[in-house]
Design an enzyme around this catalytic site. Structure first.
Site, mmCIF file in Angstrom:
data_model
loop_
_atom_site.group_PDB
_atom_site.id
_atom_site.type_symbol
_atom_site.label_atom_id
_atom_site.label_comp_id
_atom_site.label_asym_id
_atom_site.label_seq_id
_atom_site.Cartn_x
_atom_site.Cartn_y
_atom_site.Cartn_z
ATOM 1 C CG ASP A 71 9.803 -15.202 -2.603
ATOM 2 O OD1 ASP A 71 9.498 -16.419 -2.685
ATOM 3 O OD2 ASP A 71 10.870 -14.495 -2.810
ATOM 4 C CD GLU A 147 16.785 -8.334 -2.906
ATOM 5 O OE1 GLU A 147 17.911 -8.640 -2.218
ATOM 6 O OE2 GLU A 147 17.455 -8.727 -3.788
HETATM 7 C C1 F6R Z 1 13.102 -16.974 -1.061
HETATM 8 C C2 F6R Z 1 13.041 -16.192 -0.323
HETATM 9 C C3 F6R Z 1 14.221 -15.727 -0.228
HETATM 10 C C4 F6R Z 1 15.492 -16.298 0.511
HETATM 11 C C5 F6R Z 1 16.717 -16.539 0.706
HETATM 12 C C6 F6R Z 1 17.772 -17.125 1.779
HETATM 13 O O1 F6R Z 1 11.591 -17.475 -1.186
HETATM 14 O O2 F6R Z 1 11.963 -15.549 0.327
HETATM 15 O O3 F6R Z 1 14.400 -14.709 1.088
HETATM 16 O O4 F6R Z 1 14.749 -16.989 1.832
HETATM 17 O O5 F6R Z 1 17.321 -16.046 0.042
HETATM 18 O O6 F6R Z 1 17.836 -18.105 1.092
HETATM 19 P P1 F6R Z 1 18.922 -19.225 1.062
HETATM 20 O O7 F6R Z 1 17.724 -20.200 2.159
HETATM 21 O O8 F6R Z 1 19.263 -20.218 -0.197
HETATM 22 O O9 F6R Z 1 20.304 -19.277 2.047
#
Ligand code: F6R
Length: 250
Positions: A71, A147
């Site tokens: 993304d 989401e």
């Molecule tokens: C980002 C992505 C998101 C993150 C998720 C967890 O490329 O795909 O789905 O993997 O928001 O983020 P962290 O690792 O910061 O808790």
């Protein structure tokens, strides 16, 4: 009974990173032109550090590897310091011998978002599909920027980010939540599920509740990661705090 996704629990986040880095290194040794799907966020930082270390130690040659990120924010140029392109350059691409031309991210400054999403889908297809897709997970169960919603999109698409997702990305924008773009472009659920193997990384206690639902709950668009139950080769790699709500047999 074969359960999907499989679950692997490690003592801490560093052990998770070491194990997945070894898997990636072995896969690249077996196939130097491997196609990887990659996440951003806090969770994969330890993995990128470990992969960079293995590269410096002469154990991984990334020169023929191709990558596709999940993304990118929409409405900012790719060289914006808050962009995921910049994140990847800082934490990974700039530290290994990967060919920049083989590192693919969605272009958040594309005037025509739909055309950009179609281009990305075609580029993944032209590369032969993603062999190993690595994911993080949001505390609300999102993967990529898919989401929770009454309906999910199958293919790469434009999304409106939830307030909690913008909040958790504020650090990339100097801590100012109001500066985090309201929209993003993201691979869809079908794009993700078409990868031949999927690894979801989750570390830390805040992820424990959604991890438990991914493993034991129903498949629901209210928890996009629950769709991994349909994938034939998916594994959750967890540290102990993230696995705390799982019983040994779950
Ligand atoms: C980002 C992505 C998101 C993150 C998720 C967890 O490329 O795909 O789905 O993997 O928001 O983020 P962290 O690792 O910061 O808790």
């Amino acid at each position: 009974m074969i359960r999907s996704p499989r679950v692997a629990v490690f003592a801490d986040a560093a052990a998770v990173a070491r194990s997945l880095a070894r898997r990636v290194a072995d896969a690249i040794r077996a196939k130097p032109t491997l196609v990887l799907g990659l996440p951003t966020g806090r969770t994969p930082l330890a993995l990128y550090a470990e992969l960079s270390r293995l590269h410096e130690a002469g154990e991984i040659d990334f020169s023929r590897v191709t990558t596709f990120n999940l993304d990118e924010f929409y409405g900012i140029p790719s060289d914006h310091p808050g962009s995921y392109r910049s994140f990847m350059r800082t934490h990974f691409f700039g530290r290994v011998n990967i060919d920049p031309a083989r590192t693919h991210l969605l272009d958040g400054s594309a005037a025509d978002a739909a055309a950009e999403c179609e281009r990305y889908e075609r580029a993944i297809e032209d590369a032969g599909g993603i062999a190993l897709q690595i994911l993080g997970i949001g505390t609300n169960g999102h993967i990529g920027f898919n989401e929770p919603a009454p309906e999910l999109e199958a293919r790469t698409h434009r999304v409106t980010l939830k307030p909690e997702t913008r909040r958790s990305n504020a650090a990339l924008f100097g801590g100012r939540e109001e500066d985090v773009p309201r929209e993003a472009l993201s691979m869809g659920m079908g794009t993700i599920l078409q990868a031949r193997a999927v690894v979801l990384l989750a570390t830390g206690a805040p992820k424990a509740a959604c991890v438990e639902r991914v493993v034991n709950g129903p498949i629901t668009t209210a928890l996009p990661a629950s769709f991994l139950q349909l994938h034939p080769d998916a594994v959750l790699m967890l540290d102990e705090p993230a696995a705390a709500r799982l019983t040994p047999n779950s």
